[in-house]
Design a protein around this motif. Structure first.
Motif, mmCIF file in Angstrom:
data_model
loop_
_atom_site.group_PDB
_atom_site.id
_atom_site.type_symbol
_atom_site.label_atom_id
_atom_site.label_comp_id
_atom_site.label_asym_id
_atom_site.label_seq_id
_atom_site.Cartn_x
_atom_site.Cartn_y
_atom_site.Cartn_z
ATOM 1 N N HIS A 109 0.850 -1.183 0.000
ATOM 2 C CA HIS A 109 0.000 0.000 0.000
ATOM 3 C C HIS A 109 0.890 1.238 0.000
ATOM 4 N N THR A 111 1.300 5.314 0.006
ATOM 5 C CA THR A 111 0.605 6.549 0.355
ATOM 6 C C THR A 111 0.988 7.624 -0.650
ATOM 7 N N ASN A 112 0.063 7.950 -1.516
ATOM 8 C CA ASN A 112 0.310 8.980 -2.531
ATOM 9 C C ASN A 112 -0.153 10.337 -2.008
ATOM 10 N N LYS A 218 -2.711 12.210 -7.141
ATOM 11 C CA LYS A 218 -2.967 11.349 -5.983
ATOM 12 C C LYS A 218 -4.133 10.393 -6.225
ATOM 13 N N ASP A 222 -3.744 6.419 -6.518
ATOM 14 C CA ASP A 222 -4.440 5.592 -5.523
ATOM 15 C C ASP A 222 -5.289 4.531 -6.200
ATOM 16 N N ASN A 226 -4.950 0.457 -6.029
ATOM 17 C CA ASN A 226 -6.082 -0.360 -5.571
ATOM 18 C C ASN A 226 -6.386 -1.517 -6.528
#
Length: 266
Positions: A109, A111-112, A218, A222, A226
């Motif tokens: 995962h 974080t953007n 972002k 994201d 995903n």
């Protein structure tokens, strides 16, 4: 020029630039020079080194009066399509590198975060948007391909110059394969158009997309994360490949139309 000499010159440039970065960082740390000033000074020194490298080591004279800086504005659309398609197509290589180097973190995962558009961001963008496209294309496309092609075929010359271009981005190992692909496309554009300006603009557009993603990407990044390599992820990557094909076909069509027009005119 043979491939070994090209690799030697690339190595010299890598060592010089990394040594410069180390010296500037060390001086800035001990003298407590603000980061933005240090970065600006380093950018100026990078330009000086590039110019010295071109003139003294590669014996290439930049003559702006005789340089071919013409550009057909119709080529802008295919270049934009190529830049967008390339950025999408490069994504799996960054993803696989991330997974290989952090194998215990599946699913990864990330974080953007959107960067802030300010003076510091603009100063940092200068090397990527102006310095790198200009000098890297002159060195690795204009000079390397032209000189390598005196010994090797055009295809091998493009491949060898792309490998040197990729190695130049060390120690950023995650970018090795993506920069090879960028070099191959840029080399093809240069050979087909016989105009280094095309390659410079293409390189600029690729770096501009990276900058825009840092500012506003972002949500998009994201969503890509995903997907986690599912079917939608690969459909997205396929769309990038399709954009590359469309961009290349459109680029060739415009060049052919332009060539036929000039022939009928003469």
């Amino acid at each position: 020029m043979n491939i070994w000499k090209a690799l030697l010159w690339t190595t010299i440039l890598i060592l010089t630039m990394n040594f410069l970065g180390f010296i500037i960082s060390s001086i800035s740390y001990y003298l407590k020079i603000p980061y933005i000033i240090s970065f600006f000074l380093q950018s100026i020194l990078i330009v000086i080194i590039y110019y010295f490298f071109l003139r003294k080591i590669l014996n290439y004279k930049i003559d702006f009066k005789k340089s071919n800086v013409s550009f057909n504005e119709k080529l802008l659309l295919p270049l934009i399509l190529l830049a967008i398609g390339l950025k999408i197509f490069q994504e799996p290589f960054f993803e696989f590198y991330k997974r290989i180097t952090t194998p215990n973190d599946f699913p990864i995962h990330t974080t953007n975060v959107n960067s802030e558009l300010n003076f510091e961001f603009l100063i940092k963008a200068i090397p990527a948007l102006i310095i790198a496209p200009l000098f890297e294309e002159l060195i690795f496309r204009k000079i390397f391909i032209d000189r390598l092609s005196k010994i090797y075929t055009i295809k091998l010359s493009i491949i060898f110059s792309s490998i040197c271009f990729s190695l130049y981005h060390l120690p950023n190992f995650s970018n090795l394969i993506p920069t090879v692909i960028l070099g191959l496309i840029s080399g093809y554009l240069y050979i087909k158009s016989k105009n280094i300006t095309i390659s410079i603009i293409f390189h600029f557009l690729c770096n501009l997309i990276v900058g825009l993603l840092k500012l506003y990407g972002k949500t998009l990044l994201d969503n890509i994360d995903n997907f986690n390599l599912n079917i939608y992820y690969w459909i997205f990557i396929l769309s990038g490949f399709i954009l590359l094909i469309i961009g290349l076909r459109l680029f060739n069509a415009i060049l052919t139309t332009r060539k036929n027009y000039l022939e009928t005119k003469t």
